[in-house]
Enzyme design. Sequence first.
Site, PDB file in Angstrom:
ATOM      1  N   ARG A  63      11.262  37.849  33.056  1.00  0.00           N
ATOM      2  CA  ARG A  63      10.293  38.801  33.691  1.00  0.00           C
ATOM      3  C   ARG A  63       9.751  39.761  32.607  1.00  0.00           C
ATOM      4  NH1 ARG A  63       7.913  38.923  39.611  1.00  0.00           N
ATOM      5  NH2 ARG A  63       6.525  38.359  38.466  1.00  0.00           N
ATOM      6  N   ASP A  88       6.521  48.055  39.444  1.00  0.00           N
ATOM      7  CA  ASP A  88       7.524  47.545  38.307  1.00  0.00           C
ATOM      8  C   ASP A  88       8.273  48.082  37.461  1.00  0.00           C
ATOM      9  OD1 ASP A  88       5.597  45.642  40.177  1.00  0.00           O
ATOM     10  OD2 ASP A  88       6.997  44.715  39.473  1.00  0.00           O
TER      11      ASP A  88
END
Length: 329
Positions: A86, A226
């Site tokens: 990711r 994130d």
Amino acid sequence: MTLRQATALRYQDGQLQILDQRALPGRQQWLTVQSTEHLVELIKSLAIRGAPLIGIAAVLYLAVLARQGLALEALRQTSQVLRQSRPTAVNLMNLLDRINPVLDQGAEQVEAAALALFDEDLALCDAIAEAGLPLIKPGMRILTHCNTGGLPTAGRGTALGIITRAQEAGLGPFVWVDETRPLLQGARLTAYELKAAGVAHRLQVDSAAASLFADGQVDLVLVGADRIAANGDTANKVGTLMLAVLAKHYGVPFYIAAPWTTVDPACPGAGAIPIEDRDGSEVCQLGEQQLAPADTQTYNPGFDVTPADLISGWVTDRGLITDPGAFIA
Ligand SMILES: CSC[C@H]1O[C@H](OP(=O)(O)O)[C@H](O)[C@@H]1O
């Protein structure tokens, strides 16, 4: 003793198990990670999710492989493969960068390093909760997006960790929970965690947030992250930028909560943060139900980036940061 138990992850003696977050809240399904390919699929599909937990799962799985006697070159290749699973949450890259130097020092050292990174995140969560507690006034109405509790971390969470800490302190926070389309981390996971913690909350569709601001129903926005770039621009679940613009317009404080492992000093700003472009089926389907024609063209970024000038501050394990210059290496 190698046992480590988080809300959604368990490691013991060379075995890694995860709580499949795709099945929550309906089913508590624990899965044992079978292979690198299996782990990548679990991360890509958000069975394992959340910036901190993705990194922790990756380093613990390298410990699993080291204990199985995998050769150094194969360990290094696996680390590279996991790094790609990711692209936005920099915790994954930061934690792999910290374990890579010990991959040649034997299984015991690899496992010790991975367990230390697990223990670190648990402590970082507690530090974030203490640093964020002063922001919470009695009865505050807090709007949050996506899910940032114990499920995506090794400890109590980031933004949600502050909220549950405020609950424990008797401040009685109230939480507006964005459902968080398309994967509904808010509806499925945050409502589940707040209910378990006894925190008063209501769930709304993401597009209802604007009227809550307009009606003066929001005292604070508190969300996770994130990736925090060197200039403070911050990536978080798609829909966060919308909340930051609303907060600015209506004069509501907007805070990010994240461990320093989410900071990327090598990333100059928004344009350099890779944003995951996710499969359109997540938008066109709801579980097995087809919402839009299967061949509908979609736009499904996993994250968006809030510019630093829309952010009141960042609650981190190093304290409350209000100067975006703090993130420069
Ligand atoms: C403490 S989790 C941080 C962050 O990760 C989530 O993304 P995802 O559910 O796609 O893994 C969300 O953006 C949270 O704010």
